[in-house]
Design a protein around this motif. Structure first.
Motif, mmCIF file in Angstrom:
data_model
loop_
_atom_site.group_PDB
_atom_site.id
_atom_site.type_symbol
_atom_site.label_atom_id
_atom_site.label_comp_id
_atom_site.label_asym_id
_atom_site.label_seq_id
_atom_site.Cartn_x
_atom_site.Cartn_y
_atom_site.Cartn_z
ATOM 1 N N GLN A 155 -36.741 -43.322 58.704
ATOM 2 C CA GLN A 155 -36.173 -43.159 60.042
ATOM 3 C C GLN A 155 -34.651 -43.150 60.023
ATOM 4 O O GLN A 155 -34.024 -42.493 60.842
ATOM 5 C CB GLN A 155 -36.670 -44.273 60.945
ATOM 6 N N GLU A 158 -33.643 -39.684 59.379
ATOM 7 C CA GLU A 158 -33.965 -38.835 60.542
ATOM 8 C C GLU A 158 -32.901 -39.018 61.622
ATOM 9 O O GLU A 158 -32.412 -38.039 62.189
ATOM 10 C CB GLU A 158 -35.343 -39.204 61.090
ATOM 11 N N GLY A 162 -30.214 -36.263 62.830
ATOM 12 C CA GLY A 162 -30.159 -35.845 64.223
ATOM 13 C C GLY A 162 -28.755 -35.975 64.799
ATOM 14 O O GLY A 162 -28.378 -35.280 65.732
ATOM 15 N N VAL A 175 -33.527 -27.283 66.044
ATOM 16 C CA VAL A 175 -34.650 -27.851 65.298
ATOM 17 C C VAL A 175 -35.109 -26.761 64.320
ATOM 18 O O VAL A 175 -35.424 -25.648 64.740
ATOM 19 C CB VAL A 175 -35.796 -28.228 66.255
ATOM 20 N N ARG A 180 -39.284 -25.884 58.622
ATOM 21 C CA ARG A 180 -40.422 -26.817 58.690
ATOM 22 C C ARG A 180 -41.734 -26.066 58.417
ATOM 23 O O ARG A 180 -42.608 -26.569 57.726
ATOM 24 C CB ARG A 180 -40.474 -27.481 60.063
ATOM 25 N N PHE A 467 -36.490 -15.688 70.502
ATOM 26 C CA PHE A 467 -36.503 -16.988 69.834
ATOM 27 C C PHE A 467 -37.617 -17.007 68.784
ATOM 28 O O PHE A 467 -37.426 -17.449 67.647
ATOM 29 C CB PHE A 467 -36.729 -18.095 70.875
ATOM 30 N N LEU B 101 -43.528 -30.048 62.844
ATOM 31 C CA LEU B 101 -42.368 -30.783 63.370
ATOM 32 C C LEU B 101 -42.725 -32.240 63.632
ATOM 33 O O LEU B 101 -43.856 -32.554 64.007
ATOM 34 C CB LEU B 101 -41.878 -30.151 64.676
ATOM 35 N N THR B 102 -41.741 -33.122 63.451
ATOM 36 C CA THR B 102 -41.962 -34.541 63.757
ATOM 37 C C THR B 102 -42.016 -34.719 65.280
ATOM 38 O O THR B 102 -41.712 -33.776 66.032
ATOM 39 C CB THR B 102 -40.828 -35.400 63.196
ATOM 40 N N TRP B 104 -40.075 -36.356 67.370
ATOM 41 C CA TRP B 104 -38.828 -36.099 68.120
ATOM 42 C C TRP B 104 -38.463 -34.623 68.098
ATOM 43 O O TRP B 104 -37.926 -34.095 69.077
ATOM 44 C CB TRP B 104 -37.677 -36.980 67.619
ATOM 45 N N GLU B 105 -38.761 -33.937 67.000
ATOM 46 C CA GLU B 105 -38.441 -32.504 66.937
ATOM 47 C C GLU B 105 -39.301 -31.716 67.917
ATOM 48 O O GLU B 105 -38.817 -30.763 68.543
ATOM 49 C CB GLU B 105 -38.648 -31.984 65.514
ATOM 50 N N ALA B 108 -37.544 -32.353 71.153
ATOM 51 C CA ALA B 108 -36.204 -31.747 71.261
ATOM 52 C C ALA B 108 -36.244 -30.225 71.236
ATOM 53 O O ALA B 108 -35.316 -29.576 71.702
ATOM 54 C CB ALA B 108 -35.333 -32.246 70.111
ATOM 55 N N LEU B 109 -37.323 -29.652 70.698
ATOM 56 C CA LEU B 109 -37.406 -28.200 70.541
ATOM 57 C C LEU B 109 -37.180 -27.459 71.861
ATOM 58 O O LEU B 109 -36.507 -26.428 71.900
ATOM 59 C CB LEU B 109 -38.769 -27.818 69.952
ATOM 60 N N HIS B 122 -31.305 -34.865 70.579
ATOM 61 C CA HIS B 122 -31.869 -35.863 69.673
ATOM 62 C C HIS B 122 -31.901 -37.218 70.356
ATOM 63 O O HIS B 122 -32.934 -37.883 70.408
ATOM 64 C CB HIS B 122 -31.053 -35.939 68.381
ATOM 65 N N TYR B 139 -40.407 -40.363 64.034
ATOM 66 C CA TYR B 139 -40.203 -39.468 62.891
ATOM 67 C C TYR B 139 -41.503 -39.152 62.163
ATOM 68 O O TYR B 139 -41.502 -38.826 60.973
ATOM 69 C CB TYR B 139 -39.158 -40.077 61.951
#
Lengths: 547, 230
Positions: A155, A158, A162, A175, A180, A467, B101-102, B104-105, B108-109, B122, B139
């Motif tokens: 964390q 992370e 961020g 993101v 990913r 996008f 994606l985690t 939070w992602e 936030a996306l 974030h 996370y």
């Protein structure tokens, strides 16, 4: 053990980043500078000062970050593709340059490298190699280093990632969906990269061989230095049989605008030793002047210093030809029924499908029927007082021979080569291109189909079509970037291998081929997204509601 | 006061003439600010289609949809996408989190759709997830989350752009009773604290007590519209 790993890591760093990367960047930059000369008209002093400032600040930034990693993180830098060579950090460092961006070591290094390029005056290094390296570093960090750091620091990392940008502060540090996705589909990603690397290798290899072969087939024409070639009437290449009366040389020498002229013999023959056969292009040249003789010698007998020192019963053989037949200087070999001593080897004299052998002209004239009365070609050096075209006209009028400039003869030879080789090589390039495009296209398409509902969700939540296209395009460019880089490295290795170990074959990988391959890669990336993008363009956001 | 969303005589049919199926048939409704409305009805009654039209995902075959007084039928796809990202939050039955994606992602996306500042997104995503009791899951990838946690992440995603309306399609269908109560409580809390309007399409009678108003739909037609005390 720890000390050993630290030393090992330092050695790897030094070799890889202190020697190999700058060497490769400078070499590639120089190739680009040669292929695409660019004059920026920047005052040399200014570029030197800017370069030194960039080197100093980049090095300082890098060393500061390194110092903090060792002092606060209790670790070192050398972790490559998740292989921990030196001990890795056990604490997350977020102070100093790490509070500005997450990878100050990389930024400092690339800044210093760009500075190095400025001091060298190489636009290729600054404008192409450094941005390309930045891109490769970015992809590497996203796919290997950051997941490893995320795993190690959880964390904390992370939260840090961020908060702090990767390289440059940006409002659009999004993101990273594309990364990913690729990271989640590692097998598919590996297959894509391997497919691209293979196709790029294929393209790069074919183009290099074509270029090398073109250079090979005109190697003798290019190196004699003669401005004009006179041959039997109707002959316009260096392959067809030609007979030129001896007195033509004297007649040509008397023409206005001629500095000197030299008759040579150029005859194809077959060399057979121990059942190994080779096609040999025998050149009989004037050993007194050296005109038409070899230009670069390899291993020779002690008395042979240059093209002038060849004895009557001696021959200079192409190095690859000699290697093929296991011949050494001092060995005996037979041409036209006469035995010659191998006096040494010549370099850069391998042509497509044949190699050169050099004999004294007078010896050849004795051995060949009618050799006392004729040569096969006349080499003409102009004194520059009249144009080549005018001189060609005079030669034709006075002697009745065909005459061509060196460039025209070389072009005819390339055309001759192209008649049978170009379709084959073009097919290879097209095949490489198709393999690459189809590989990425299919893998991208299946990746999109597998995540179709996720794309639908994004669209329902407010993502625009562009996008979503951006995600696909990024995935394609990342795969292409890595695959192309790998393919080019393999291409360079294949190039070296051919030139070193395949007698009779030459590959020439230069800046223009590198750029052509990169462009092919870029076009592949864009083309391969067509099908997935078409599918996405028809994506109904209602997909999000389907369970 | 202008309704947050208004549907005027909307219908939606699928298929070609002859085999045409009418999913929503001449429905009119409006919802005010801070109201929690439930669309009740059996499976296939047209709830989801109506919800998709109210959320500007599906264009009606006839009738009008107005969001905050603005007629949406004239908007382009790009304008509709922006309207959805800015004004409407969605919660789906299957959570619909992006698997790579985690937590939070995922949240936030949606800020990226509006090019919001990444650092702000974030911190805001983390804050919302912490408020939802997911501080320890920020996370984690969706595969590591329970169904209840996934739904809370999806709910955080719906809230992160500070929407005026949240549309939820069967949000409790895949949850156990404890998580169902938790989600319902979060929905009510949002109405109260953020003055958000919420429309929930559901056939789960057990969450009815949270609604301010209940509309019943059968065979694409509105059969009942009545106030309901939470």
């Amino acid at each position: 053990m720890r000390t050993f790993r630290i030393i090992l890591g330092a050695c790897v760093d030094l070799v890889l980043f202190g020697v190999f990367v700058p060497w490769a960047a400078v070499r590639a930059g120089r190739m680009l500078d040669t292929a695409y000369p660019l004059s920026l008209n920047i005052n040399r002093h200014i570029s030197d000062i800017a370069g030194i400032a960039a080197i100093a600040s980049g090095a300082a930034w890098l060393l500061w970050a390194w110092f903090l990693l060792v002092r606060d993180g209790h670790g070192y830098l050398t972790e490559l593709f998740r292989m921990e060579i030196s001990p890795v950090t056990d604490r997350l460092v977020t102070s100093g340059p790490f509070s500005v961006h997450r990878h100050p070591v990389c930024v400092g290094y690339l800044l210093a490298l760009a500075g190095f390029g400025m001091v060298m005056g190489s636009p290729g290094v600054v404008a192409v190699c450094v941005p390309l390296l930045l891109y490769l570093v970015y992809v590497y960090l996203r796919l290997f280093e950051e997941p490893a750091l995320r795993k190690r620091f959880g964390q904390d990392y992370e939260a840090y990632s961020g908060r702090v940008p990767m390289f440059f502060p940006s409002r659009r540090n999004r993101v990273p969906v594309a990364f990913r996705n690729l990271h989640a589909d590692r097998i598919r990603f590996t297959v894509t990269v391997a497919g691209v690397a293979f196709s790029v290798l294929l393209i790069c290899f074919q183009l290099s061989v074509l270029k090398g072969t073109q250079a090979q087939i005109t190697t003798y024409i290019d190196h004699t230095g003669a401005h004009i070639w006179a041959m039997q009437k109707g002959v316009d290449d260096f392959v067809a049989t030609s007979v030129v009366p001896r007195e033509s040389v004297g007649a040509i020498e008397k023409l206005k605008g001629v500095q000197r002229a030299a008759g040579i013999y150029a005859i194809y023959t077959l060399l057979e030793i121990n059942k190994v056969k080779s096609r040999v292009y025998v050149i009989g040249y004037d050993t007194r002047t050296g005109d038409g003789g070899p230009w670069k010698l390899g291993k020779t007998l002690p008395h042979v210093k240059d093209a002038h020192s060849l004895g009557h019963d001696e021959v200079l053989l192409d190095e690859n030809l000699a290697r093929r037949h296991g011949l050494q200087p001092g060995d005996r070999v037979s041409f036209f029924g006469h035995s010659f001593t191998v006096a040494g080897f010549t370099l850069e004299t391998t042509s497509i499908g044949s190699q050169y052998a050099f004999l004294p002209r007078e010896t050849v004239s004795r051995l060949l029927p009618g050799g006392r009365f004729a040569f096969t070609h006349v080499l003409v050096w102009s004194n520059g007082n009249i144009s080549d075209q005018e001189l060609i006209r005079h030669i034709g009028e006075k002697t009745g021979l065909s005459a061509l400039t060196r460039d025209a003869l070389a072009a005819n030879m390339r055309e001759f080569l192209g008649m049978f080789m170009l379709p084959l090589l073009t097919a290879g390039v097209v095949m490489g291109f198709l393999v690459g495009s189809i590989t990425i296209g299919i893998t991208l398409y299946t990746a999109v189909l597998e995540r179709f509902r996720e794309y639908g969700t994004m669209k329902a939540l407010g993502a625009t079509g562009w996008f979503l296209y951006g995600i696909v395009l990024k995935q394609s460019l990342i795969s292409l970037g890595i695959g192309t880089a790998m393919g080019l490295v393999l291409g360079v290795l294949a190039n070296q291998f051919i030139n070193q170990w395949v007698p009779g074959m030459t590959a020439r990988l230069d800046g223009s081929i590198t750029v052509q391959t990169l462009l092919a890669g870029l076009v592949m990336a864009v083309l391969s997204t067509a099908l997935p993008m078409w599918r996405l363009s028809r994506l109904d956001p209602m997909e999000a509601f389907r369970s | 006061m202008t309704p947050v969303i208004e549907a005027v005589d909307v219908s939606r049919s699928f298929g070609e003439s002859g085999t045409e199926v009418v999913a929503v048939n001449h429905v009119s409704l409006s919802i005010g600010a801070g109201e929690l409305l439930m669309l009740m009805g059996p499976s296939g009654s047209g709830k989801t289609t109506l919800l998709a039209m109210l959320g500007c995902i599906l264009r009606p075959s006839s009738g009008h949809i107005r969001v905050q007084g603005k007629e949406v039928s004239t908007l382009s796809s790009k304008e509709l996408a922006r309207l959805r990202a800015e004004t409407i939050g969605f919660v789906f039955q299957g959570f619909n989190l992006l698997s790579a994606l985690t937590a939070w992602e995922n949240v936030a996306l949606v800020g990226d759709f509006l090019a919001r500042h990444p650092q702000n997104m974030h911190s805001r995503s983390v804050e919302i997830l912490e408020n939802m009791g997911l501080g320890h899951r920020i996370y984690h990838l969706p595969e590591a989350l329970s169904a209840g946690e996934k739904q809370r992440v999806a709910f955080a995603r719906a809230l992160v752009n500070r929407p005026r309306i949240i549309l939820a399609d069967e949000p409790t269908a895949n949850l156990d009773s404890e998580n169902r109560d938790r989600v319902v409580s979060l929905l009510r809390q949002s109405v109260k604290e953020r003055d958000v309007s919420i429309i929930i399409a559901t056939h789960d009678e057990r969450i009815l007590q949270a609604a301010d108003r209940v509309i019943r739909i059968e065979d694409g037609q509105m059969t009942d519209d009545r106030k309901h005390g939470p």
